[in-house]
Design a protein around this motif. Structure first.
Motif, short mmCIF file in Angstrom:
data_model
loop_
_atom_site.label_atom_id
_atom_site.label_comp_id
_atom_site.label_asym_id
_atom_site.label_seq_id
_atom_site.Cartn_x
_atom_site.Cartn_y
_atom_site.Cartn_z
N ARG A 154 1.31 4.90 -10.09
CA ARG A 154 1.83 3.99 -11.11
C ARG A 154 2.30 2.67 -10.49
O ARG A 154 2.09 1.59 -11.05
CB ARG A 154 2.99 4.66 -11.85
N ARG A 155 2.91 2.76 -9.33
CA ARG A 155 3.36 1.56 -8.63
C ARG A 155 2.19 0.62 -8.35
O ARG A 155 2.27 -0.58 -8.52
CB ARG A 155 4.03 1.97 -7.31
N GLY A 156 1.09 1.21 -7.89
CA GLY A 156 -0.10 0.40 -7.61
C GLY A 156 -0.70 -0.20 -8.86
O GLY A 156 -1.20 -1.33 -8.85
N GLU A 157 -0.67 0.54 -9.96
CA GLU A 157 -1.21 0.04 -11.22
C GLU A 157 -0.44 -1.18 -11.72
O GLU A 157 -1.03 -2.16 -12.20
CB GLU A 157 -1.17 1.14 -12.28
N LEU A 158 0.88 -1.13 -11.60
CA LEU A 158 1.71 -2.23 -12.10
C LEU A 158 1.64 -3.46 -11.20
O LEU A 158 1.76 -4.60 -11.66
CB LEU A 158 3.16 -1.77 -12.23
N GLY A 159 1.50 -3.26 -9.89
CA GLY A 159 1.48 -4.38 -8.94
C GLY A 159 2.88 -4.74 -8.48
O GLY A 159 3.88 -4.48 -9.15
N GLY A 160 2.93 -5.38 -7.30
CA GLY A 160 4.20 -5.65 -6.66
C GLY A 160 5.15 -6.50 -7.47
O GLY A 160 6.35 -6.22 -7.53
N THR A 161 4.65 -7.55 -8.12
CA THR A 161 5.54 -8.45 -8.85
C THR A 161 6.19 -7.75 -10.03
O THR A 161 7.41 -7.88 -10.26
CB THR A 161 4.77 -9.69 -9.33
N GLU A 162 5.41 -6.99 -10.79
CA GLU A 162 5.97 -6.30 -11.95
C GLU A 162 6.96 -5.22 -11.52
O GLU A 162 8.03 -5.07 -12.13
CB GLU A 162 4.85 -5.67 -12.77
N THR A 168 0.85 -1.19 0.00
CA THR A 168 0.00 0.00 0.00
C THR A 168 0.89 1.25 0.00
O THR A 168 2.09 1.18 0.27
CB THR A 168 -0.91 0.04 1.23
N ASP A 169 0.27 2.38 -0.29
CA ASP A 169 1.04 3.63 -0.27
C ASP A 169 1.66 3.86 1.10
O ASP A 169 2.82 4.29 1.21
CB ASP A 169 0.14 4.81 -0.64
N ALA A 170 0.90 3.59 2.15
CA ALA A 170 1.41 3.80 3.51
C ALA A 170 2.57 2.86 3.79
O ALA A 170 3.55 3.24 4.45
CB ALA A 170 0.29 3.59 4.53
N GLU A 171 2.50 1.62 3.31
CA GLU A 171 3.60 0.67 3.51
C GLU A 171 4.85 1.11 2.76
O GLU A 171 5.97 1.00 3.29
CB GLU A 171 3.17 -0.73 3.06
N LEU A 216 11.43 -2.97 -0.19
CA LEU A 216 11.26 -2.18 -1.40
C LEU A 216 12.31 -2.54 -2.45
O LEU A 216 13.51 -2.42 -2.20
CB LEU A 216 11.39 -0.68 -1.10
N PRO A 217 11.89 -2.93 -3.65
CA PRO A 217 12.88 -3.16 -4.71
C PRO A 217 13.60 -1.88 -5.11
O PRO A 217 14.69 -1.93 -5.67
CB PRO A 217 12.03 -3.72 -5.86
N GLU A 218 13.00 -0.73 -4.80
CA GLU A 218 13.68 0.54 -5.07
C GLU A 218 15.02 0.63 -4.33
O GLU A 218 15.96 1.27 -4.82
CB GLU A 218 12.79 1.71 -4.64
N LEU A 219 15.11 0.01 -3.16
CA LEU A 219 16.36 0.03 -2.41
C LEU A 219 17.46 -0.73 -3.15
O LEU A 219 18.64 -0.36 -3.08
CB LEU A 219 16.15 -0.54 -1.01
N TYR A 220 17.09 -1.80 -3.83
CA TYR A 220 18.08 -2.52 -4.64
C TYR A 220 18.52 -1.68 -5.83
O TYR A 220 19.71 -1.56 -6.13
CB TYR A 220 17.47 -3.83 -5.17
N ALA A 221 17.55 -1.08 -6.54
CA ALA A 221 17.86 -0.32 -7.74
C ALA A 221 18.70 0.91 -7.42
O ALA A 221 19.73 1.17 -8.05
CB ALA A 221 16.56 0.09 -8.45
N CYS A 222 18.27 1.67 -6.41
CA CYS A 222 19.00 2.90 -6.07
C CYS A 222 20.34 2.60 -5.43
O CYS A 222 21.34 3.28 -5.71
CB CYS A 222 18.15 3.76 -5.14
N GLY A 223 20.38 1.59 -4.55
CA GLY A 223 21.65 1.23 -3.92
C GLY A 223 22.70 0.87 -4.94
O GLY A 223 23.86 1.31 -4.85
N SER A 224 22.31 0.08 -5.93
CA SER A 224 23.25 -0.34 -6.97
C SER A 224 23.71 0.85 -7.80
O SER A 224 24.92 1.05 -8.00
CB SER A 224 22.57 -1.38 -7.87
#
Length: 395
Positions: A98-106, A46-49, A343-351
């Motif tokens: 947009r994140r919600g539209e794509l869903g967690g797996t995508e 969710t957005d809050a999560e 958050l997969p964002e942490l992987y992408a940004c960290g790298s």
């Protein structure tokens, strides 16, 4: 690269290097081994999560504000937005929609692929039911994934069936079984007590007495959280005997920590005591004590460090942290890690941020003729993957 569909090319803004291939180019091309991470949240957050997972705080941002105005959130809107088909620097609302539209797996599939990680070493001891297991992570990414066993969580899992006299033996059995297929272990003694612990191995009678106190509290209805310094030291010394890498939280973390007690210089006597045991001490995060960790890594042959989650959470300023990590520690003692959780964002940004910083610093040294081109290329590979292979015996 275009502004949409891919992370921007950092090399466009880097200084021109006149001797051979740019280290920055190599840094952005090479596969990484993420030696310390946790897996991504299952399902669609969710957005809050998302807001909570984007910070080390346990509390939501104050009303009318957003973590997307923190250094990490700013970086997400710059680097991750194009991977979700959004313009760079979109608003937080646009990103979350947009994140919600794509869903967690995508979202996870796209962002994890962008990190260029060939192998993940997952700490499975924190909120394990909410994130991907090593097997699920390997399936999601197509990359090899290994387990890191969290000592305190393992002890807590066996406590309900233990007696005080039987605790040490029960933990030994559990650790042997859990470590059989793991490449290392982790201690959060920094969270639960501090790094200013007595470095001596506890005596068996002390362990039994401490276990009795802890188990009595659990039976009386107290949470099973293990914070007794004697038991924490016992777990750590049992891990030393495994002769596998021991990850140790250092510095920056959630509100559980007392920051000044997480200074790695407190580990000096423990480093002396374990120097000839065969165990390796892997110092994680290290911010704001990066220089102290670097000194220990230079002084002791079995001490290593990373800057992991501090890189993501400092975002645009992260080059400073990576530069500090390269000041005094030997090149063969530094590792890449994201410390990503949820958050997969942490992987992408960290790298991306780590690659950018290492490339900038080493290309600067190369341009100033302070380092040779062959060494520069060798070092960036050591930092990104080869040191992890050697430390954890991955080949």
């Amino acid at each position: 690269m275009s502004d949409q569909g891919a992370i921007p090319d950092a090399t466009e803004a880097l200084p021109v290097v006149r001797t051979g291939e740019s280290v920055a180019e190599l840094a952005f091309q090479m596969p990484l081994i993420d030696h310390h991470c946790h897996g991504v949240q299952t399902g669609t957050a969710t957005d809050a999560e998302v807001e909570l997972l984007a910070t080390e705080s346990d509390w939501p941002a104050p009303p009318g504000t957003s973590v997307f105005d923190n250094p990490f959130g700013i970086t997400v809107r710059s680097l991750c937005a194009p991977l979700l088909d959004l313009p760079r620097h979109c608003t937080a609302e646009e990103y979350l929609q947009r994140r919600g539209e794509l869903g967690g797996t995508e979202v996870s599939t796209r962002l994890l692929a962008s990190s260029g990680t060939e192998r993940y070493l997952l700490d499975t001891g924190f909120r394990a039911s909410t994130i991907t297991t090593p097997h699920e992570m390997a399936t999601l990414t197509g990359s090899a994934t290994d387990e890191i066993v969290r000592l305190e969580r393992l002890a807590e899992s066996i406590a309900p069936g233990c007696t005080a006299a039987g605790f040490a033996s029960a933990f030994d059995d559990a650790l042997e079984a859990a470590a059989a297929n793991a490449v290392g272990v982790k201690s959060i003694i920094a969270y639960r007590y501090g790094l200013d612990f007595d470095p001596a191995r506890p005596e068996p009678a002390q362990v039994t007495a401490a276990a009795g106190r802890w188990l009595t509290r659990i039976e009386a209805g107290s949470p099973g959280r293990l914070a007794d310094p004697v038991l924490l030291r016992h777990l750590l010394w049992r891990a030393v005997e495994l002769r596998k890498p021991i990850q140790l939280h250092v510095g920056y973390g959630d509100p559980d920590i007392v920051l000044h007690r997480c200074d790695p210089s407190h580990l000096t006597r423990f480093a002396h005591a374990t120097r000839t045991t065969g165990a390796q001490l892997m110092l994680l995060h290290c911010y704001p004590y990066i220089r102290q960790a670097g000194i220990l890594a230079q002084l002791f042959p079995h001490v290593w460090l990373d800057t992991s989650c501090a890189v993501s959470h400092t975002g645009p300023s992260s080059e400073t942290l990576v530069r500090e990590s390269l000041e005094i520690a030997p090149m063969h003692k530094l590792l890449y890690a994201s410390d990503a959780f949820g958050l997969p964002e942490l992987y992408a940004c960290g790298s991306w941020l780590w690659r950018r910083a290492v490339g900038l610093v080493l290309d600067e040294w190369l341009a100033d003729n302070l380092i040779g081109a062959a060494d520069a290329r060798r070092y960036v590979k050591m930092l990104g993957r080869d040191n992890a292979v050697r430390a954890y015996g991955l080949e």
